[in-house]
Design a protein around this motif. Structure first.
Motif, PDB file in Angstrom:
ATOM      1  N   ILE A 119     -28.991-118.044 -45.844  1.00 38.95           N
ATOM      2  CA  ILE A 119     -28.761-119.372 -46.414  1.00 38.95           C
ATOM      3  C   ILE A 119     -30.030-120.192 -46.521  1.00 38.95           C
ATOM      4  N   LEU A 145     -25.953-114.119 -52.827  1.00 35.97           N
ATOM      5  CA  LEU A 145     -25.026-115.181 -52.408  1.00 35.97           C
ATOM      6  C   LEU A 145     -24.913-116.253 -53.487  1.00 35.97           C
ATOM      7  N   LEU A 204     -16.467-119.758 -56.742  1.00 36.16           N
ATOM      8  CA  LEU A 204     -16.856-120.862 -55.850  1.00 36.16           C
ATOM      9  C   LEU A 204     -15.960-120.931 -54.608  1.00 36.16           C
ATOM     10  N   LYS A 205     -14.705-120.569 -54.780  1.00 39.75           N
ATOM     11  CA  LYS A 205     -13.762-120.619 -53.657  1.00 39.75           C
ATOM     12  C   LYS A 205     -14.166-119.604 -52.572  1.00 39.75           C
ATOM     13  N   PHE A 256     -17.095-118.234 -52.233  1.00 39.48           N
ATOM     14  CA  PHE A 256     -18.396-118.679 -51.730  1.00 39.48           C
ATOM     15  C   PHE A 256     -18.235-119.748 -50.651  1.00 39.48           C
ATOM     16  N   SER A 257     -17.406-120.753 -50.918  1.00 35.26           N
ATOM     17  CA  SER A 257     -17.290-121.853 -49.953  1.00 35.26           C
ATOM     18  C   SER A 257     -16.623-121.382 -48.655  1.00 35.26           C
ATOM     19  N   ILE A 261     -19.398-119.546 -46.721  1.00 36.58           N
ATOM     20  CA  ILE A 261     -20.377-120.457 -46.124  1.00 36.58           C
ATOM     21  C   ILE A 261     -19.774-121.189 -44.926  1.00 36.58           C
ATOM     22  N   MET A 262     -18.505-121.571 -45.052  1.00 33.75           N
ATOM     23  CA  MET A 262     -17.832-122.229 -43.938  1.00 33.75           C
ATOM     24  C   MET A 262     -17.763-121.287 -42.729  1.00 33.75           C
ATOM     25  N   ALA A 294     -21.260-120.947 -41.281  1.00 30.98           N
ATOM     26  CA  ALA A 294     -21.650-122.152 -40.540  1.00 30.98           C
ATOM     27  C   ALA A 294     -20.996-122.155 -39.163  1.00 30.98           C
ATOM     28  N   ARG A 295     -19.726-121.727 -39.100  1.00 29.10           N
ATOM     29  CA  ARG A 295     -19.030-121.671 -37.804  1.00 29.10           C
ATOM     30  C   ARG A 295     -19.685-120.656 -36.865  1.00 29.10           C
ATOM     31  N   ILE A 320     -17.018-128.720 -38.325  1.00 30.10           N
ATOM     32  CA  ILE A 320     -16.579-127.487 -38.979  1.00 30.10           C
ATOM     33  C   ILE A 320     -15.755-126.601 -38.060  1.00 30.10           C
ATOM     34  N   LEU A 352     -14.325-129.231 -54.763  1.00 27.19           N
ATOM     35  CA  LEU A 352     -14.794-128.004 -54.108  1.00 27.19           C
ATOM     36  C   LEU A 352     -16.306-127.839 -54.221  1.00 27.19           C
ATOM     37  N   SER A 368     -18.687-127.465 -51.059  1.00 23.24           N
ATOM     38  CA  SER A 368     -19.487-126.264 -50.788  1.00 23.24           C
ATOM     39  C   SER A 368     -20.971-126.616 -50.626  1.00 23.24           C
ATOM     40  N   ILE A 425     -21.270-128.018 -47.049  1.00 25.74           N
ATOM     41  CA  ILE A 425     -21.199-126.973 -46.023  1.00 25.74           C
ATOM     42  C   ILE A 425     -22.479-126.145 -46.010  1.00 25.74           C
ATOM     43  N   MET A 426     -23.013-125.869 -47.203  1.00 26.78           N
ATOM     44  CA  MET A 426     -24.276-125.116 -47.274  1.00 26.78           C
ATOM     45  C   MET A 426     -25.394-125.904 -46.586  1.00 26.78           C
ATOM     46  N   ALA A 445     -24.789-125.830 -42.830  1.00 28.96           N
ATOM     47  CA  ALA A 445     -25.120-124.521 -42.265  1.00 28.96           C
ATOM     48  C   ALA A 445     -26.638-124.392 -42.102  1.00 28.96           C
ATOM     49  N   ARG A 446     -27.390-124.890 -43.090  1.00 33.78           N
ATOM     50  CA  ARG A 446     -28.863-124.831 -42.996  1.00 33.78           C
ATOM     51  C   ARG A 446     -29.375-125.667 -41.829  1.00 33.78           C
TER      52      ARG A 446
END
Lengths: 156, 156
Positions: free
Chosen positions: A87, A112, A120-121, A123-124, A127-128, A131-132, B87, B120, B124, B127-128, B131-132
Protein backbone atom coordinates in the motif's frame (compact mmCIF):
# COMPACT_ATOMS: atom_id res chain seq x y z
CA UNK A 1 -2.15 -21.78 -13.41
CA UNK A 2 -2.19 -20.08 -10.04
CA UNK A 3 -3.77 -22.13 -7.24
CA UNK A 4 -5.90 -19.68 -5.28
CA UNK A 5 -6.69 -22.02 -2.39
CA UNK A 6 -4.11 -20.27 -0.22
CA UNK A 7 -5.94 -16.99 -0.62
CA UNK A 8 -9.46 -18.12 0.26
CA UNK A 9 -8.85 -18.48 3.96
CA UNK A 10 -6.55 -15.50 4.35
CA UNK A 11 -7.81 -12.52 6.33
CA UNK A 12 -7.04 -10.20 3.37
CA UNK A 13 -9.99 -11.80 1.58
CA UNK A 14 -12.44 -11.75 4.49
CA UNK A 15 -15.91 -10.92 3.15
CA UNK A 16 -14.79 -11.61 -0.43
CA UNK A 17 -16.33 -14.62 -2.22
CA UNK A 18 -14.37 -17.33 -4.04
CA UNK A 19 -15.90 -16.10 -7.30
CA UNK A 20 -14.68 -12.56 -6.63
CA UNK A 21 -11.18 -13.87 -5.85
CA UNK A 22 -11.20 -15.93 -9.06
CA UNK A 23 -12.07 -12.82 -11.05
CA UNK A 24 -9.02 -10.92 -9.77
CA UNK A 25 -6.61 -13.87 -9.99
CA UNK A 26 -4.74 -12.50 -13.02
CA UNK A 27 -3.42 -9.61 -10.92
CA UNK A 28 -1.42 -12.12 -8.82
CA UNK A 29 1.95 -13.65 -9.79
CA UNK A 30 3.47 -16.93 -8.54
CA UNK A 31 7.15 -16.74 -7.51
CA UNK A 32 9.64 -19.43 -6.41
CA UNK A 33 12.78 -19.04 -4.25
CA UNK A 34 15.61 -21.36 -3.24
CA UNK A 35 16.99 -21.86 0.28
CA UNK A 36 19.03 -18.80 1.28
CA UNK A 37 17.61 -16.57 -1.46
CA UNK A 38 16.89 -13.00 -0.45
CA UNK A 39 13.30 -12.29 -1.47
CA UNK A 40 13.55 -8.66 -0.35
CA UNK A 41 16.44 -6.59 0.96
CA UNK A 42 16.04 -3.92 3.64
CA UNK A 43 16.36 -0.46 2.11
CA UNK A 44 15.63 -1.55 -1.46
CA UNK A 45 12.30 -0.54 -2.97
CA UNK A 46 9.47 -2.93 -2.13
CA UNK A 47 6.10 -2.77 -3.82
CA UNK A 48 4.35 -6.06 -3.22
CA UNK A 49 2.70 -8.45 -0.78
CA UNK A 50 3.68 -12.15 -0.57
CA UNK A 51 1.37 -15.02 0.39
CA UNK A 52 3.52 -17.99 1.33
CA UNK A 53 2.10 -21.08 -0.38
CA UNK A 54 4.90 -23.40 0.68
CA UNK A 55 8.19 -22.97 2.57
CA UNK A 56 9.54 -20.77 5.35
CA UNK A 57 11.23 -17.36 5.48
CA UNK A 58 12.90 -15.21 8.10
CA UNK A 59 12.39 -11.45 8.39
CA UNK A 60 15.66 -9.70 9.23
CA UNK A 61 16.45 -6.16 10.31
CA UNK A 62 19.90 -4.59 10.30
CA UNK A 63 21.03 -3.38 13.75
CA UNK A 64 22.28 0.17 13.18
CA UNK A 65 25.16 -0.01 15.65
CA UNK A 66 26.62 -3.34 14.57
CA UNK A 67 25.37 -3.75 11.00
CA UNK A 68 24.37 -7.31 11.90
CA UNK A 69 21.06 -8.81 10.82
CA UNK A 70 18.62 -9.53 13.63
CA UNK A 71 15.73 -11.94 13.05
CA UNK A 72 12.44 -10.32 14.00
CA UNK A 73 9.97 -12.89 12.61
CA UNK A 74 9.71 -16.27 10.93
CA UNK A 75 6.89 -16.96 8.49
CA UNK A 76 5.71 -20.15 6.78
CA UNK A 77 2.74 -21.55 4.83
CA UNK A 78 -0.32 -19.39 5.23
CA UNK A 79 1.65 -16.37 6.43
CA UNK A 80 1.92 -13.11 4.58
CA UNK A 81 4.51 -10.34 4.41
CA UNK A 82 4.92 -7.12 2.44
CA UNK A 83 1.55 -5.67 3.45
CA UNK A 84 3.21 -2.31 4.10
CA UNK A 85 4.96 -2.19 0.74
CA UNK A 86 1.76 -3.17 -1.08
CA UNK A 87 0.00 0.00 0.00
CA UNK A 88 2.98 2.33 0.31
CA UNK A 89 5.85 1.79 -2.12
CA UNK A 90 9.04 2.67 -0.27
CA UNK A 91 12.29 1.11 0.91
CA UNK A 92 11.63 -2.31 2.47
CA UNK A 93 11.45 -2.09 6.25
CA UNK A 94 13.29 -5.40 6.56
CA UNK A 95 15.01 -8.13 4.59
CA UNK A 96 13.35 -11.46 3.85
CA UNK A 97 15.37 -14.63 3.30
CA UNK A 98 14.07 -18.10 2.42
CA UNK A 99 15.00 -20.68 5.07
CA UNK A 100 14.00 -23.47 2.66
CA UNK A 101 12.57 -23.66 -0.88
CA UNK A 102 9.62 -21.29 -0.85
CA UNK A 103 6.71 -20.56 -3.18
CA UNK A 104 4.71 -17.35 -2.82
CA UNK A 105 1.79 -15.72 -4.55
CA UNK A 106 2.47 -12.00 -4.93
CA UNK A 107 0.43 -8.89 -5.64
CA UNK A 108 2.16 -5.61 -6.54
CA UNK A 109 1.06 -2.08 -5.73
CA UNK A 110 0.34 -1.63 -9.45
CA UNK A 111 -1.78 -4.80 -9.46
CA UNK A 112 -3.69 -3.52 -6.44
CA UNK A 113 -4.37 -0.24 -8.24
CA UNK A 114 -5.67 -2.22 -11.22
CA UNK A 115 -8.01 -4.12 -8.88
CA UNK A 116 -9.34 -0.76 -7.59
CA UNK A 117 -10.28 0.19 -11.15
CA UNK A 118 -11.63 -3.27 -11.94
CA UNK A 119 -13.76 -3.78 -8.81
CA UNK A 120 -13.91 -0.96 -6.22
CA UNK A 121 -15.98 -3.05 -3.81
CA UNK A 122 -13.44 -5.90 -3.69
CA UNK A 123 -10.61 -3.37 -3.49
CA UNK A 124 -12.15 -1.55 -0.52
CA UNK A 125 -12.76 -4.84 1.32
CA UNK A 126 -9.15 -5.89 0.73
CA UNK A 127 -7.81 -2.56 1.99
CA UNK A 128 -10.06 -2.67 5.05
CA UNK A 129 -8.86 -6.20 5.86
CA UNK A 130 -5.26 -5.16 5.29
CA UNK A 131 -5.62 -2.11 7.53
CA UNK A 132 -7.03 -4.36 10.28
CA UNK A 133 -4.12 -6.78 9.97
CA UNK A 134 -1.53 -4.01 10.12
CA UNK A 135 -3.41 -2.44 13.00
CA UNK A 136 -3.28 -5.69 15.00
CA UNK A 137 0.44 -5.95 14.35
CA UNK A 138 0.93 -2.37 15.53
CA UNK A 139 -1.06 -3.16 18.66
CA UNK A 140 1.27 -6.07 19.44
CA UNK A 141 4.35 -3.97 18.71
CA UNK A 142 3.10 -1.19 20.99
CA UNK A 143 2.48 -3.76 23.73
CA UNK A 144 6.07 -4.96 23.41
CA UNK A 145 7.48 -1.42 23.44
CA UNK A 146 5.38 -0.54 26.49
CA UNK A 147 7.28 -3.23 28.40
CA UNK A 148 10.47 -1.21 28.02
CA UNK A 149 10.37 2.40 29.27
CA UNK A 150 13.72 3.18 27.66
CA UNK A 151 12.42 2.24 24.23
CA UNK A 152 9.33 4.33 24.86
CA UNK A 153 11.44 7.45 24.98
CA UNK A 154 12.44 6.85 21.37
CA UNK A 155 8.82 7.24 20.30
CA UNK A 156 8.36 10.76 21.66
CA UNK B 1 -21.58 23.57 13.15
CA UNK B 2 -18.48 21.44 12.77
CA UNK B 3 -15.43 23.29 11.44
CA UNK B 4 -13.88 20.92 8.93
CA UNK B 5 -10.67 22.90 8.41
CA UNK B 6 -8.78 20.50 10.65
CA UNK B 7 -9.66 17.63 8.36
CA UNK B 8 -8.63 19.12 5.02
CA UNK B 9 -4.92 18.84 5.57
CA UNK B 10 -4.97 15.53 7.38
CA UNK B 11 -3.46 12.52 5.65
CA UNK B 12 -6.70 10.57 6.16
CA UNK B 13 -8.27 12.82 3.53
CA UNK B 14 -5.42 12.69 1.01
CA UNK B 15 -6.88 12.61 -2.50
CA UNK B 16 -10.32 13.63 -1.19
CA UNK B 17 -11.66 17.06 -2.22
CA UNK B 18 -13.05 19.69 0.16
CA UNK B 19 -16.47 19.19 -1.43
CA UNK B 20 -16.31 15.46 -0.76
CA UNK B 21 -15.33 16.10 2.88
CA UNK B 22 -18.19 18.59 3.25
CA UNK B 23 -20.64 15.96 1.99
CA UNK B 24 -19.62 13.46 4.69
CA UNK B 25 -19.39 16.02 7.52
CA UNK B 26 -22.57 14.83 9.25
CA UNK B 27 -20.92 11.52 10.05
CA UNK B 28 -18.45 13.36 12.35
CA UNK B 29 -19.18 14.48 15.95
CA UNK B 30 -17.45 17.28 17.89
CA UNK B 31 -16.45 16.41 21.48
CA UNK B 32 -14.95 18.49 24.30
CA UNK B 33 -12.87 17.33 27.29
CA UNK B 34 -11.50 19.03 30.41
CA UNK B 35 -7.95 18.79 31.75
CA UNK B 36 -7.39 15.35 33.29
CA UNK B 37 -10.44 13.78 31.64
CA UNK B 38 -9.96 10.25 30.36
CA UNK B 39 -11.09 10.24 26.72
CA UNK B 40 -10.51 6.49 26.41
CA UNK B 41 -9.50 3.85 28.92
CA UNK B 42 -7.25 0.91 28.05
CA UNK B 43 -9.25 -2.31 27.93
CA UNK B 44 -12.64 -0.61 27.45
CA UNK B 45 -14.29 -0.87 24.04
CA UNK B 46 -13.13 1.77 21.58
CA UNK B 47 -14.86 2.35 18.28
CA UNK B 48 -13.78 5.76 17.01
CA UNK B 49 -11.03 7.98 15.67
CA UNK B 50 -10.28 11.42 17.16
CA UNK B 51 -8.92 14.46 15.28
CA UNK B 52 -7.54 16.91 17.83
CA UNK B 53 -8.79 20.39 16.93
CA UNK B 54 -7.37 22.07 20.03
CA UNK B 55 -5.56 20.89 23.16
CA UNK B 56 -3.14 18.13 24.08
CA UNK B 57 -3.49 14.52 25.25
CA UNK B 58 -1.21 11.79 26.51
CA UNK B 59 -1.45 8.14 25.45
CA UNK B 60 -0.87 5.82 28.39
CA UNK B 61 -0.30 2.08 28.63
CA UNK B 62 -0.52 0.02 31.78
CA UNK B 63 2.70 -1.81 32.66
CA UNK B 64 1.64 -5.40 33.36
CA UNK B 65 4.13 -6.01 36.18
CA UNK B 66 3.54 -2.81 38.15
CA UNK B 67 0.06 -1.71 37.07
CA UNK B 68 1.47 1.78 36.59
CA UNK B 69 0.60 3.91 33.55
CA UNK B 70 3.48 4.58 31.17
CA UNK B 71 3.23 7.45 28.70
CA UNK B 72 3.93 6.23 25.18
CA UNK B 73 2.90 9.31 23.15
CA UNK B 74 1.73 12.90 23.44
CA UNK B 75 -0.59 14.36 20.82
CA UNK B 76 -1.83 17.89 20.16
CA UNK B 77 -3.56 20.00 17.48
CA UNK B 78 -3.50 18.27 14.12
CA UNK B 79 -2.75 14.86 15.60
CA UNK B 80 -5.05 11.88 15.44
CA UNK B 81 -5.59 8.82 17.58
CA UNK B 82 -8.01 5.89 17.57
CA UNK B 83 -7.26 4.84 13.98
CA UNK B 84 -7.09 1.22 15.12
CA UNK B 85 -10.42 1.31 16.94
CA UNK B 86 -12.10 3.02 13.96
CA UNK B 87 -11.50 0.02 11.72
CA UNK B 88 -11.52 -2.74 14.30
CA UNK B 89 -13.83 -2.31 17.30
CA UNK B 90 -12.10 -3.92 20.28
CA UNK B 91 -10.68 -3.04 23.69
CA UNK B 92 -8.65 0.18 23.49
CA UNK B 93 -4.94 -0.56 23.18
CA UNK B 94 -4.15 2.35 25.49
CA UNK B 95 -5.70 5.05 27.64
CA UNK B 96 -5.95 8.65 26.50
CA UNK B 97 -6.03 11.53 28.99
CA UNK B 98 -6.40 15.26 28.25
CA UNK B 99 -3.40 17.26 29.47
CA UNK B 100 -5.39 20.48 28.96
CA UNK B 101 -8.87 21.39 27.68
CA UNK B 102 -9.19 19.52 24.41
CA UNK B 103 -11.61 19.57 21.48
CA UNK B 104 -11.74 16.69 19.03
CA UNK B 105 -13.70 15.77 15.94
CA UNK B 106 -14.61 12.08 16.09
CA UNK B 107 -15.78 9.46 13.61
CA UNK B 108 -17.13 6.13 14.87
CA UNK B 109 -16.87 2.73 13.23
CA UNK B 110 -20.61 2.93 12.57
CA UNK B 111 -20.17 6.35 10.94
CA UNK B 112 -17.39 4.94 8.78
CA UNK B 113 -19.66 2.10 7.68
CA UNK B 114 -22.32 4.65 6.77
CA UNK B 115 -19.74 6.53 4.66
CA UNK B 116 -18.97 3.26 2.83
CA UNK B 117 -22.63 2.97 1.86
CA UNK B 118 -22.92 6.68 1.04
CA UNK B 119 -19.76 7.04 -1.09
CA UNK B 120 -17.62 3.92 -1.69
CA UNK B 121 -14.93 5.91 -3.51
CA UNK B 122 -14.38 8.32 -0.59
CA UNK B 123 -14.53 5.40 1.85
CA UNK B 124 -11.87 3.41 -0.02
CA UNK B 125 -9.58 6.46 -0.22
CA UNK B 126 -9.97 7.04 3.53
CA UNK B 127 -9.20 3.41 4.34
CA UNK B 128 -6.18 3.40 2.02
CA UNK B 129 -4.85 6.56 3.70
CA UNK B 130 -5.53 5.10 7.13
CA UNK B 131 -3.79 1.84 6.27
CA UNK B 132 -0.73 3.85 5.11
CA UNK B 133 -0.66 5.84 8.36
CA UNK B 134 -0.91 2.72 10.51
CA UNK B 135 1.69 1.04 8.33
CA UNK B 136 4.15 3.91 8.88
CA UNK B 137 3.58 3.71 12.61
CA UNK B 138 4.21 -0.04 12.53
CA UNK B 139 7.42 0.57 10.59
CA UNK B 140 8.64 2.97 13.30
CA UNK B 141 7.61 0.55 16.05
CA UNK B 142 9.45 -2.32 14.36
CA UNK B 143 12.54 -0.11 14.04
CA UNK B 144 12.43 0.57 17.77
CA UNK B 145 11.93 -3.10 18.64
CA UNK B 146 14.80 -4.11 16.35
CA UNK B 147 17.11 -2.02 18.56
CA UNK B 148 16.44 -4.40 21.42
CA UNK B 149 17.16 -8.11 20.76
CA UNK B 150 15.51 -9.15 24.01
CA UNK B 151 12.22 -7.54 22.99
CA UNK B 152 12.51 -9.21 19.59
CA UNK B 153 12.19 -12.59 21.22
CA UNK B 154 8.73 -11.65 22.41
CA UNK B 155 7.59 -11.34 18.81
CA UNK B 156 8.40 -14.89 17.79
Amino acid sequence: MVDLTALHNHSLFGGITEDQIARIKDFFILEEYGEGDFIEREGETGDRIYFIIEGQVEILKKITETGKLSRIFMFSEGDVFGEMELIDVQPCAASVRALRPTTALTLSNKGLHQISQYDLKVFSLMIMNLARDISRRLRKADDIIALCPELNKLKE
